[in-house]
Scaffold this active site. Structure first.
Site, PDB file in Angstrom:
ATOM      1  N   TYR A 127       0.842  -1.200   0.000  1.00 30.34           N
ATOM      2  CA  TYR A 127       0.000   0.000   0.000  1.00 30.34           C
ATOM      3  C   TYR A 127       0.875   1.248   0.000  1.00 30.34           C
ATOM      4  O   TYR A 127       1.709   1.442   0.888  1.00 30.34           O
ATOM      5  CB  TYR A 127      -0.912   0.004   1.224  1.00 30.34           C
ATOM      6  CG  TYR A 127      -2.050   0.985   1.144  1.00 30.34           C
ATOM      7  CD1 TYR A 127      -3.313   0.587   0.726  1.00 30.34           C
ATOM      8  CD2 TYR A 127      -1.878   2.325   1.493  1.00 30.34           C
ATOM      9  CE1 TYR A 127      -4.375   1.474   0.660  1.00 30.34           C
ATOM     10  CE2 TYR A 127      -2.935   3.223   1.429  1.00 30.34           C
ATOM     11  CZ  TYR A 127      -4.176   2.794   1.018  1.00 30.34           C
ATOM     12  OH  TYR A 127      -5.224   3.689   0.947  1.00 30.34           O
TER      13      TYR A 127
ATOM     14  N   TYR B  27      -5.875   5.235  -7.092  1.00 32.51           N
ATOM     15  CA  TYR B  27      -6.109   5.190  -5.644  1.00 32.51           C
ATOM     16  C   TYR B  27      -7.525   4.686  -5.418  1.00 32.51           C
ATOM     17  O   TYR B  27      -8.492   5.442  -5.485  1.00 32.51           O
ATOM     18  CB  TYR B  27      -5.920   6.592  -5.062  1.00 32.51           C
ATOM     19  CG  TYR B  27      -6.236   6.737  -3.596  1.00 32.51           C
ATOM     20  CD1 TYR B  27      -5.353   6.285  -2.629  1.00 32.51           C
ATOM     21  CD2 TYR B  27      -7.401   7.364  -3.172  1.00 32.51           C
ATOM     22  CE1 TYR B  27      -5.630   6.441  -1.288  1.00 32.51           C
ATOM     23  CE2 TYR B  27      -7.690   7.528  -1.825  1.00 32.51           C
ATOM     24  CZ  TYR B  27      -6.802   7.067  -0.888  1.00 32.51           C
ATOM     25  OH  TYR B  27      -7.078   7.225   0.443  1.00 32.51           O
TER      26      TYR B  27
END
Lengths: 140, 407
Positions: B310, B361
Site C-alpha cells: 500500500y 487510488y
C-alpha cells in the site's frame, strides 16, 4: 490579545465532555494533561479511562510548557484564507508530563531551520476571547 | 473444513480516472459495474453471490447493492473498522473467514470511489478558499469519537494526510539517514511499472528522478510525487472456497494468510498517535502483525516473489518494507536504492501495477486485484513463476495484510 501566527479561519478545536477541560484550561493559558488518580499515568488526548489501570478517576496536571521537537513537517498548502506559508506542524515531547507528546506548531522561526530535538517553549495564540491555542517557539 | 479453504477466483474493475473525472456515473453504479466484472471473470453469476464486504467507511451499503444487483439472499454483509485504506486486505480476510466457516459461499469484496462527487481525501475536507466564518473562533462540539480525537490535530492544521504521514517519515529520516532520493527512487520505480499497465492513470506519463525533484513540495518531505493519486473508479474481488473454485474457469489464488493489526495507542495513526511507543513511531506500525502473518502462512519474507504494498505515501512503503522483514530497521532507503523493488530484475518486484502512486487510488483494493493477476501470470509487469505474493493495506494507521499463493 497575543501575537497572531494563524488566521481566524483555521480549523477550530472539536471537543466532547471528556476533552473540553483541556480547552477550558487553554483559554486560561494553562497547558494541562490528563492524569489517572489511581496509578498516576498521564494521557493525551484525554480519554474516559486509563489505558494502564482502567480507572475512570482522572484529574488535570499543568505542565511547564517546555519541550522539544520529536518530529515535524513543513506544510506548503493552506488550511485557511490568508494563511502564511509554509508553516510547521510538529510533534512536541513535553517536559514534566510523564513522557507525553502532543501535536502542535512551531512558530517564530524560519520553517527550514526547525530540527528534531530542537528545544522549544510554549506560546499561546489567542484566536478569540474564548479560544487560545498552544503553539511552540524556539526556547529563548 | 476440508475443501473450504478460501480462494480468490475473480477480479474486476471499472475504468480508473483522475478524481472528479467520473461525474456522470454514481459511485454505487461504479461499484455494481466492478462487482459484475469480477463475478463474470470468476465464471459465476450474481445468483451465486451471497456475501458483500467493504471497508474505508464505504458509502455504498452492501444491503443496497445487494438489492440493485439482485442477490437472491445476502447472508454476509461486512464492513471493516480499520481507518481508510488500512482495511482493504482485512475485508478480503473477513470474506475468507465467511466462506471458510460456511457463513457464505461466494463473497465479493468491493471498493468504489468518486471523490469529485463527495470530497477529496487529500484536502481533509477543508476548503482554504472559503470565506472565513464571521463568528469568533471557539471550541466546537465533537459529536463523534473520531472528531474528539481529531480535535487535538485540527487546530494545528493537521488535516491533510500528506502532512500527517510526513511526521513518522521525517523521524525515520532523522534516526536512520533516509534521504529524499530514496523516496524519489521508489516513486520513479512504481511509475515505470505503470508504463506497461493500460489501466494506470499515470501510465503514459513517464517520470525521472529530476521530475520527482521538480514536483512541488506539499508537506516536507512529501513532494507531490510522494503522494498517491486521488482517483475515481471501483474494483472488486470474488472470494469462495477451494472446493467451489475447482469447477470455475480461472486458476484460483489461495489466501494463505490474512491478518489485521493496530499497535497499542495507534487509533487514527499519525493524526492521533503522537504517544505511541517510541520504538514504533517511525515505522509502519505493522511489524508485530507481519510476524503473525508470516507465522500463519508458514512462510518468511524471502519466500515472497512479488509484493503489492500500500503506497499512500512513499515513506510509508519504505517503513513497511522494514516492518515485513525484507530488510533490517533503518535499511529501507538503501534497500530501495539497490533496485530491489524494480520489475523485473529486483529481488522484490513491488507494485507491478504502478500502485496508488501511479495506477489508481482505490484504497488499495486494486493492490489485491494486482496480487491476483501477478499470481495468474496476467500482470502487465509479470514476475515469471511467481508463487507467493504479499499484499498490504494502508500502514502507519491500523492495517491489514494478505499472503496470496498460486494454487
Amino acid at each position: 490579545m497575543s501575537e497572531r501566527f494563524f488566521p481566524d479561519g483555521m480549523p477550530q478545536p472539536l471537543a466532547d465532555t471528556t476533552s473540553l477541560p483541556f480547552w477550558e484550561a487553554a483559554a486560561e493559558h494553562r497547558l494541562v494533561v490528563q492524569r489517572c488518580q489511581d496509578c498516576g499515568r498521564t494521557r493525551l488526548p484525554p480519554s474516559p479511562v486509563c489505558s494502564e489501570c482502567q480507572s475512570d478517576r482522572a484529574d488535570w496536571q499543568e505542565v511547564s510548557g517546555l519541550g522539544e521537537v520529536y518530529s515535524f513537517t513543513i506544510v506548503h498548502r493552506p488550511l485557511a484564507a490568508d494563511q502564511s506559508l509554509p508553516f510547521v506542524i510538529a510533534v512536541i515531547s513535553l517536559e514534566g508530563s510523564g513522557g507525553l507528546r502532543m501535536i502542535s506548531n512551531v512558530v517564530g522561526i524560519e520553517p527550514e531551520a526547525v530540527e528534531i530535538a530542537m528545544p522549544g517553549e510554549l506560546i499561546w495564540e489567542d484566536m478569540s476571547e474564548t479560544l487560545a491555542i498552544p503553539r511552540f517557539r524556539p526556547r529563548s | 473444513m476440508s475443501g473450504r479453504k478460501a480462494c480468490i477466483v475473480g477480479v474486476g474493475e471499472t475504468e480508473y480516472a483522475r478524481w472528479g473525472k467520473i461525474g456522470d456515473v454514481t459511485e454505487h453504479a461504479l461499484a455494481c459495474q466492478a462487482i459484475q466484472r469480477a463475478v463474470t471473470d470468476a465464471g459465476l453469476s450474481m445468483q451465486d453471490v451471497d456475501g458483500l464486504a467493504s471497508f474505508a467507511e464505504d458509502r455504498n451499503e452492501a444491503t443496497f447493492l445487494a438489492a440493485e444487483l439482485g442477490l437472491p439472499s445476502l447472508r454476509f454483509a461486512n464492513m471493516v473498522w480499520l481507518p481508510g485504506g488500512g482495511g482493504g486486505c482485512a475485508a478480503v480476510g473477513n470474506a475468507a473467514m465467511a466462506v471458510e466457516t460456511g457463513q457464505a459461499e461466494v463473497v465479493v469484496v468491493y471498493r468504489s470511489l468518486c471523490q469529485g462527487q463527495f470530497f477529496r481525501f487529500g484536502t481533509g475536507g477543508v476548503d482554504a478558499s472559503a470565506p472565513p466564518d464571521p463568528a469568533p473562533p471557539t471550541v466546537q462540539p465533537a459529536n463523534s469519537l473520531m472528531l474528539a480525537s481529531m480535535g487535538f490535530a485540527m487546530p494545528y492544521g493537521l488535516l491533510m494526510a500528506a502532512a500527517a504521514y510526513a511526521l513518522p517519515t521525517r523521524r525515520h529520516m532523522h534516526l536512520y539517514g533516509t534521504r529524499p532520493e530514496h523516496l524519489g527512487l521508489l516513486a520513479v520505480t512504481f511509475r515505470e511499472h505503470a508504463s506497461r499497465n493500460p489501466r494506470a492513470v499515470m501510465g503514459k506519463k513517464p517520470m525521472t528522478l529530476d521530475d520527482y525533484y521538480a514536483s512541488p513540495m506539499i508537506a516536507d518531505p512529501h513532494r507531490l510525487f510522494d503522494c498517491c493519486l486521488e482517483s475515481d473508479g471501483a474494483c472488486a474481488v470474488v472470494v469462495t472456497t477451494e472446493e467451489r473454485a475447482r469447477d470455475l474457469s480461472r486458476r484460483p489464488v489461495e489466501i494463505l494468510a490474512s491478518e489485521q493489526g493496530a499497535p497499542q495507542g495507534y487509533a487514527f495513526g499519525p493524526f492521533t498517535n503522537a504517544n505511541v511507543a517510541d520504538e514504533i513511531y517511525a515505522t509502519g506500525g505493522t511489524e508485530e502483525m507481519a510476524n503473525r502473518l508470516w507465522g500463519k502462512a508458514g512462510l518468511k519474507p524471502s519466500d515472497v516473489d512479488v509484493a503489492q504494498i500500500y503506497d499512500h505515501f512513499t515513506g510509508c512503503v519504505l517503513m513497511q518494507i522494514e516492518d515485513y522483514g525484507f530488510c533490517a530497521r533503518g535499511e529501507g532507503g538503501p534497500f530501495i536504492e539497490s533496485g530491489a523493488l524494480s520489475w523485473k530484475d529486483g529481488t522484490l518486484p513491488t507494485n507491478t501495477h504502478g500502485g496508488s502512486l501511479s495506477e489508481a487510488y482505490i484504497h488499495g483494493l486494486n493492490h489485491v486485484v494486482e496480487g491476483v493477476r501477478s499470481l495468474r501470470g496476467e500482470s502487465t509487469s509479470p514476475v515469471e513463476g511467481a508463487e507467493v505474493c504479499l499484499v498490504t493495506s494502508g500502514a502507519c494507521v491500523p492495517s491489514s495484510a494478505l499472503v496470496l499463493g498460486r494454487k
